[in-house]
Design a protein around this motif. Sequence first.
Motif, PDB file in Angstrom:
ATOM      1  N   TYR A  61       3.264  -0.087   0.808  1.00 46.09           N
ATOM      2  CA  TYR A  61       2.976  -1.468   1.201  1.00 46.09           C
ATOM      3  C   TYR A  61       1.872  -2.048   0.311  1.00 46.09           C
ATOM      4  O   TYR A  61       2.006  -3.147  -0.252  1.00 46.09           O
ATOM      5  CB  TYR A  61       2.552  -1.468   2.664  1.00 46.09           C
ATOM      6  N   ILE A  62       0.773  -1.292   0.178  1.00 49.69           N
ATOM      7  CA  ILE A  62      -0.342  -1.753  -0.642  1.00 49.69           C
ATOM      8  C   ILE A  62       0.057  -1.786  -2.119  1.00 49.69           C
ATOM      9  O   ILE A  62      -0.329  -2.702  -2.870  1.00 49.69           O
ATOM     10  CB  ILE A  62      -1.561  -0.843  -0.424  1.00 49.69           C
ATOM     11  N   ALA A  63       0.855  -0.819  -2.550  1.00 54.16           N
ATOM     12  CA  ALA A  63       1.291  -0.774  -3.951  1.00 54.16           C
ATOM     13  C   ALA A  63       2.132  -1.989  -4.309  1.00 54.16           C
ATOM     14  O   ALA A  63       1.979  -2.564  -5.393  1.00 54.16           O
ATOM     15  CB  ALA A  63       2.079   0.513  -4.205  1.00 54.16           C
ATOM     16  N   ILE A  64       3.034  -2.371  -3.410  1.00 58.14           N
ATOM     17  CA  ILE A  64       3.858  -3.553  -3.670  1.00 58.14           C
ATOM     18  C   ILE A  64       2.979  -4.800  -3.768  1.00 58.14           C
ATOM     19  O   ILE A  64       3.116  -5.614  -4.696  1.00 58.14           O
ATOM     20  CB  ILE A  64       4.928  -3.722  -2.584  1.00 58.14           C
ATOM     21  N   ALA A  65       2.058  -4.941  -2.804  1.00 57.82           N
ATOM     22  CA  ALA A  65       1.181  -6.115  -2.813  1.00 57.82           C
ATOM     23  C   ALA A  65       0.335  -6.154  -4.080  1.00 57.82           C
ATOM     24  O   ALA A  65       0.217  -7.199  -4.744  1.00 57.82           O
ATOM     25  CB  ALA A  65       0.288  -6.095  -1.572  1.00 57.82           C
ATOM     26  N   ALA A  66      -0.246  -5.019  -4.448  1.00 61.31           N
ATOM     27  CA  ALA A  66      -1.104  -4.977  -5.641  1.00 61.31           C
ATOM     28  C   ALA A  66      -0.286  -5.187  -6.907  1.00 61.31           C
ATOM     29  O   ALA A  66      -0.716  -5.896  -7.832  1.00 61.31           O
ATOM     30  CB  ALA A  66      -1.842  -3.643  -5.698  1.00 61.31           C
ATOM     31  N   GLY A  67       0.894  -4.579  -6.965  1.00 54.16           N
ATOM     32  CA  GLY A  67       1.733  -4.724  -8.146  1.00 54.16           C
ATOM     33  C   GLY A  67       2.200  -6.144  -8.361  1.00 54.16           C
ATOM     34  O   GLY A  67       2.173  -6.662  -9.486  1.00 54.16           O
ATOM     35  N   TRP A  80       1.002   8.306   5.745  1.00 51.60           N
ATOM     36  CA  TRP A  80       0.376   7.253   4.931  1.00 51.60           C
ATOM     37  C   TRP A  80       1.325   6.698   3.881  1.00 51.60           C
ATOM     38  O   TRP A  80       0.974   5.755   3.169  1.00 51.60           O
ATOM     39  CB  TRP A  80      -0.871   7.815   4.235  1.00 51.60           C
ATOM     40  N   ARG A  81       2.513   7.257   3.733  1.00 55.88           N
ATOM     41  CA  ARG A  81       3.389   6.871   2.626  1.00 55.88           C
ATOM     42  C   ARG A  81       3.795   5.403   2.685  1.00 55.88           C
ATOM     43  O   ARG A  81       3.787   4.710   1.658  1.00 55.88           O
ATOM     44  CB  ARG A  81       4.631   7.770   2.614  1.00 55.88           C
ATOM     45  N   ASP A  82       4.171   4.936   3.858  1.00 62.56           N
ATOM     46  CA  ASP A  82       4.604   3.542   3.961  1.00 62.56           C
ATOM     47  C   ASP A  82       3.441   2.586   3.696  1.00 62.56           C
ATOM     48  O   ASP A  82       3.625   1.527   3.093  1.00 62.56           O
ATOM     49  CB  ASP A  82       5.217   3.275   5.335  1.00 62.56           C
ATOM     50  N   ALA A  83       2.251   2.967   4.152  1.00 62.66           N
ATOM     51  CA  ALA A  83       1.072   2.130   3.874  1.00 62.66           C
ATOM     52  C   ALA A  83       0.762   2.119   2.380  1.00 62.66           C
ATOM     53  O   ALA A  83       0.409   1.078   1.807  1.00 62.66           O
ATOM     54  CB  ALA A  83      -0.128   2.637   4.672  1.00 62.66           C
ATOM     55  N   ILE A  84       0.879   3.287   1.737  1.00 61.25           N
ATOM     56  CA  ILE A  84       0.660   3.365   0.295  1.00 61.25           C
ATOM     57  C   ILE A  84       1.650   2.464  -0.439  1.00 61.25           C
ATOM     58  O   ILE A  84       1.286   1.714  -1.352  1.00 61.25           O
ATOM     59  CB  ILE A  84       0.776   4.823  -0.179  1.00 61.25           C
ATOM     60  N   ALA A 117       1.213  -6.150   9.396  1.00 63.22           N
ATOM     61  CA  ALA A 117       0.456  -4.961   8.984  1.00 63.22           C
ATOM     62  C   ALA A 117       1.030  -3.663   9.560  1.00 63.22           C
ATOM     63  O   ALA A 117       0.335  -2.647   9.587  1.00 63.22           O
ATOM     64  CB  ALA A 117      -1.002  -5.113   9.425  1.00 63.22           C
ATOM     65  N   TYR A 118       2.286  -3.670   9.974  1.00 65.73           N
ATOM     66  CA  TYR A 118       2.836  -2.538  10.721  1.00 65.73           C
ATOM     67  C   TYR A 118       2.670  -1.184  10.021  1.00 65.73           C
ATOM     68  O   TYR A 118       2.301  -0.202  10.660  1.00 65.73           O
ATOM     69  CB  TYR A 118       4.306  -2.807  11.040  1.00 65.73           C
ATOM     70  N   PRO A 119       2.921  -1.052   8.714  1.00 67.84           N
ATOM     71  CA  PRO A 119       2.802   0.283   8.083  1.00 67.84           C
ATOM     72  C   PRO A 119       1.402   0.880   8.180  1.00 67.84           C
ATOM     73  O   PRO A 119       1.237   2.096   8.075  1.00 67.84           O
ATOM     74  CB  PRO A 119       3.184   0.020   6.624  1.00 67.84           C
ATOM     75  N   LEU A 120       0.395   0.029   8.362  1.00 63.41           N
ATOM     76  CA  LEU A 120      -0.972   0.537   8.456  1.00 63.41           C
ATOM     77  C   LEU A 120      -1.244   1.190   9.804  1.00 63.41           C
ATOM     78  O   LEU A 120      -2.198   1.974   9.931  1.00 63.41           O
ATOM     79  CB  LEU A 120      -1.972  -0.605   8.230  1.00 63.41           C
ATOM     80  N   TYR A 121      -0.411   0.907  10.799  1.00 54.77           N
ATOM     81  CA  TYR A 121      -0.663   1.388  12.152  1.00 54.77           C
ATOM     82  C   TYR A 121      -0.415   2.887  12.298  1.00 54.77           C
ATOM     83  O   TYR A 121      -1.046   3.539  13.127  1.00 54.77           O
ATOM     84  CB  TYR A 121       0.196   0.619  13.156  1.00 54.77           C
ATOM     85  N   TRP A 122       0.529   3.438  11.532  1.00 52.43           N
ATOM     86  CA  TRP A 122       0.758   4.879  11.687  1.00 52.43           C
ATOM     87  C   TRP A 122       0.087   5.684  10.582  1.00 52.43           C
ATOM     88  O   TRP A 122       0.493   6.805  10.273  1.00 52.43           O
ATOM     89  CB  TRP A 122       2.236   5.205  11.821  1.00 52.43           C
ATOM     90  N   THR A 123      -0.994   5.130  10.002  1.00 47.43           N
ATOM     91  CA  THR A 123      -1.857   5.939   9.153  1.00 47.43           C
ATOM     92  C   THR A 123      -2.798   6.784  10.013  1.00 47.43           C
ATOM     93  O   THR A 123      -3.496   7.667   9.496  1.00 47.43           O
ATOM     94  CB  THR A 123      -2.689   5.064   8.206  1.00 47.43           C
ATOM     95  N   ARG A 124      -2.861   6.502  11.291  1.00 49.37           N
ATOM     96  CA  ARG A 124      -3.540   7.384  12.246  1.00 49.37           C
ATOM     97  C   ARG A 124      -2.486   7.948  13.199  1.00 49.37           C
ATOM     98  O   ARG A 124      -1.408   7.380  13.356  1.00 49.37           O
ATOM     99  CB  ARG A 124      -4.616   6.622  13.027  1.00 49.37           C
TER     100      ARG A 124
END
Length: 556
Positions: free
Chosen positions: A332-338, A326-330, A305-312
Amino acid sequence: MVALPANGVTIKRDGAQGLGALFVPRGVSLIVSWRLYLPLLVVCGAGILSVALGPDNNWDLRYYHLYAPWAYLHDRYLHDIGPAQSQGFFNPAADFLFYALISSSLNETPRLIAFIMGAVHGINAVLVLAIARHVLRPARVAERATLIAAAFLIGISGAGFVSLLGTTTNDLIHSIFALGALLCLLKAFEAAPEPAAWRLFAWSGLLAGIGVGLKYTAVIFMPGLGLIALIVAARRKNAGALIAFGAAALLGFLAIAGHHLFTLWRDFGNPVFPWLNQVFQSPYYEPEPIRDSRFLPHDFWQAIAYPLYWTRTTRYLVTEMSLRDWRDAIAYIAIAAGVLKLAVDHLSDRHRRSGARPQTRGLGLIFIFVTVSFFLWELSFGIYRYAVAIEMLSGVIAMGALIWLFENSRVRIMAAIALLAMAATTTVYPDWGRGQYGERYVDVRVPQLPANSVVLVATLNPVAYFIPFAEPTAQYLGIENNYLELSQNNKLASEVRRIMQTPGKPKFVLSVGEFDSSKLNTLLGRFGLRLSASPCRPIWSNLQEDELSLCPVAET
């Protein structure tokens, strides 16, 4: 096409561009004109932003980005003893541009240097736009224009790209070649004639090899590019193209790094000295690995879950500075959802009726490249700026995923605008260090030293920047730093002891920060020396963070 004879110009509304109409000279198409001038506008915009941000004065510039090219070009590896610490042995090829600029009369025009550095880094933005235009192909003009613009703006407004623009860290140098190599493979994925495909494979490999040669941390992108090359070559049933990719990559790497590797092998018996010395066993250093593990994930779940850690806002997570993005988290989630949506569509046989995939040429390849590169990055380095190329692709990934996830054009447009606003309003940019403009971009004034003198540099602080401007016949001995200590028994540590204990040459010790005679005398006492009664001589520089002075040394 509508002709306007009154002013001799034509207007072409080209749906494939999706960016409106443009006045151009007679006989010149909109596409050609737009493709010619837009990259110039982008790089000039990056140059102007670099000027506005201010001249670079980051830690690594003072640390080794000035000393390393000077030492390499003047064959100093065995004359000095690592005053720029371990990083002073890096291949300085990527530093040659900046070193050439500040070594020329252009140093008297600091804003021009800042513009040039930013404009070169702006080539990344041109490539991001080219990748976005290649991948994102919705049928509706307004939707295509919006998604491409959002992908572009998200990619070039990140914490990594903006904060590094115009600096000497070189992360925005090697990323140019990684993105260029990726774009070549995306184009090769299309049904181009075989000769063109061969050239694209070769160009991709060459660019990838050059990128790694310029900065070895770019090696994290090679497996992802290699895997994509394998997939594309298999799709085209062309093993020779894959060989062309590999051969060109090796050629590009050796062209940039070959002479430096040979120089280190000649001088130390280790082509990547002092790294991997547990393998090469050079007598000039300890047979032990050197690795910075401060920014690696602490456990398996953090790695996942590393990309989620620097959303703060964090500090000392993936960089020393405060950072939030938030770009890397976005992405990350986009790849998973896609990928999940694609799997569901395949299981339900909806993919045959869906028109989403033809609207995203090569998006799956970008998913593969980013995923492989990211996990290699976090397991190898975890330093945010090394992965800036991934950050710049986050917008393309997010917009491509929207096309996969939603069929309604308005929903895609609204979601794209929301993601752009989210990324823009939540980013905290790290401050690597910027100076103020003066008469020169780099201004260093060192007191005159006697010829063939010896200067002891014993500190972990970044101070080697003064050496290229000091007495060239002097020897600068680094010790008690991030890789070399007097307690060691290797040839470099032994040579420091021998030179300092040999009488005859004038000797000086560098004082860093507030003058501390007790500390300096304790250090010199290990060589049977002490501070002289003569006063220390201050060094002045516009890069200076700590006060530096050269203090004469006397024998006890």
